[in-house]
Write a protein that holds these residues in place. Structure first.
Motif, mmCIF file in Angstrom:
data_model
loop_
_atom_site.group_PDB
_atom_site.id
_atom_site.type_symbol
_atom_site.label_atom_id
_atom_site.label_comp_id
_atom_site.label_asym_id
_atom_site.label_seq_id
_atom_site.Cartn_x
_atom_site.Cartn_y
_atom_site.Cartn_z
ATOM 1 N N SER A 38 0.825 -1.211 0.000
ATOM 2 C CA SER A 38 0.000 0.000 0.000
ATOM 3 C C SER A 38 0.859 1.261 0.000
ATOM 4 O O SER A 38 0.515 2.264 -0.635
ATOM 5 C CB SER A 38 -0.938 -0.001 1.211
ATOM 6 O OG SER A 38 -0.206 -0.048 2.414
ATOM 7 N N ALA A 115 -6.378 -4.807 4.185
ATOM 8 C CA ALA A 115 -6.458 -3.348 4.080
ATOM 9 C C ALA A 115 -5.137 -2.683 4.423
ATOM 10 O O ALA A 115 -4.845 -1.580 3.936
ATOM 11 C CB ALA A 115 -7.573 -2.824 4.998
ATOM 12 N N GLN A 135 -13.393 -1.409 6.573
ATOM 13 C CA GLN A 135 -12.094 -1.125 5.984
ATOM 14 C C GLN A 135 -12.281 -0.493 4.608
ATOM 15 O O GLN A 135 -12.856 -1.108 3.711
ATOM 16 C CB GLN A 135 -11.255 -2.410 5.848
ATOM 17 C CG GLN A 135 -10.717 -2.935 7.163
ATOM 18 C CD GLN A 135 -11.630 -3.981 7.771
ATOM 19 O OE1 GLN A 135 -12.764 -4.122 7.346
ATOM 20 N NE2 GLN A 135 -11.152 -4.688 8.767
ATOM 21 N N LEU A 138 -11.502 -1.824 0.241
ATOM 22 C CA LEU A 138 -11.640 -3.239 -0.065
ATOM 23 C C LEU A 138 -12.682 -3.448 -1.161
ATOM 24 O O LEU A 138 -13.747 -2.838 -1.154
ATOM 25 C CB LEU A 138 -12.038 -4.034 1.179
ATOM 26 C CG LEU A 138 -11.023 -4.072 2.327
ATOM 27 C CD1 LEU A 138 -11.487 -5.055 3.394
ATOM 28 C CD2 LEU A 138 -9.634 -4.442 1.833
ATOM 29 N N TYR A 254 -7.461 -5.248 -2.038
ATOM 30 C CA TYR A 254 -7.350 -3.839 -1.680
ATOM 31 C C TYR A 254 -7.316 -3.024 -2.960
ATOM 32 O O TYR A 254 -6.363 -3.122 -3.749
ATOM 33 C CB TYR A 254 -6.092 -3.618 -0.836
ATOM 34 C CG TYR A 254 -5.920 -2.195 -0.336
ATOM 35 C CD1 TYR A 254 -6.934 -1.562 0.364
ATOM 36 C CD2 TYR A 254 -4.737 -1.497 -0.557
ATOM 37 C CE1 TYR A 254 -6.780 -0.271 0.828
ATOM 38 C CE2 TYR A 254 -4.571 -0.204 -0.095
ATOM 39 C CZ TYR A 254 -5.594 0.410 0.599
ATOM 40 O OH TYR A 254 -5.446 1.692 1.047
#
Length: 281
Positions: A38, A115, A135, A138, A254
């Motif tokens: 991420s 996440a 979250q 997602l 994600y």
């Protein structure tokens, strides 16, 4: 060339871009940088905003399944390896010889880990009312539709009388825990009738529940796809005697990482392979 945009670039952006072009994978770039996918994705988004002409360099071009090497990090219940993911992963490993699946139990790492960028995908069975988790980012997509059945041992006393809602409620049940999902629709449906199941045990997965069923008078409400393929000798099934809504297996990922070339290909191929599987009989 926008000189003002160029002036905003830092070493972090350039190193991330270099690794992405080298690995063609957000996940593998993150491993090399000792950070999370991420974080890499956020850095790439900053690059795209600053220098629009780099979009082509950070797109999905150049991904070759036959030459790719790396880990695919997934989380699921053990029962999902029996149905539907065992056959899917087996086929993927033939198509991508350099693939090494790393599968974690969903109780160990689940939607929160996804996440946070620690997983590539989560696979889980649920009913369609459940994916209401908080979250952000997602994305849920249906792998397979399924249905529910009631399992009990072959000499269960309940088999001596008609199988209806009253019979279902007269016995104690096994609950399968999942703290990240809301109560399943079939529990809500019972509550609307102003009745509820009496629980006799709470277990992490269908497999462990099946072992307990053989030694008790408990009832397990489980997905049919698993029940028809699992090692369930000594057990029999009956239909769920009330409306329980729609049941599916979902692939969850994600969203900000969804355009990584490798993950995008794996996502599309997993969905395709799961939908091509023979339906449970």
């Amino acid at each position: 060339m926008d000189l003002i945009a160029l002036s905003r670039l830092g070493g972090r952006h350039l190193v991330t871009l270099h690794l992405l072009l080298d690995t063609r994978s957000v996940t593998r770039s993150a491993e090399r940088l000792c950070t999370t996918p991420s974080t890499v994705s956020k850095t790439l988004n900053q690059l795209r905003e600053l220098l629009g002409e780099l979009n082509g360099l950070t797109s999905q071009e150049g991904f070759a399944p036959a030459n790719w090497q790396g880990e695919l990090n997934l989380a699921m219940r053990e029962s999902s390896m029996i149905w539907p993911m065992g056959a899917v992963l087996g086929q993927l490993m033939q198509e991508v010889p350099g693939l090494m699946p790393v599968v974690r139990n969903k109780d160990e790492q689940g939607l929160a880990a996804l996440a946070a960028g620690k997983l590539d995908f989560v696979i889980l069975p649920h009913d369609q009312s459940q994916p209401g988790v908080n979250q952000s980012g997602l994305v849920w997509e249906t792998l397979r539709e399924d249905e529910l059945v009631c399992l009990m041992r072959a000499d269960h006393p309940a088999l001596m009388r008609p199988w209806d809602l009253d019979a279902y409620l007269s016995w104690r049940h096994i609950a399968i825990r999942d703290q990240e999902l809301a109560d399943p629709f079939f529990e809500q449906s019972l509550a609307q009738r102003q009745v509820r199941r009496r629980l006799g045990a709470t277990l992490p997965d269908f497999g462990s529940a099946a072992a307990l069923l053989r030694q008790s008078d408990l009832i397990l409400t489980a997905v049919k796809g698993w029940a028809t393929r699992a090692c369930t000798q000594g057990l029999v099934s009956r239909p769920v005697p009330f409306d329980y809504g729609a049941v599916t297996h979902s692939l969850v990922w994600y969203g900000p990482l969804g355009e990584d070339p490798a993950l995008r290909w794996f996502r599309q191929r997993i969905l395709q392979l799961a939908r091509e599987l023979d339906a449970p009989q």
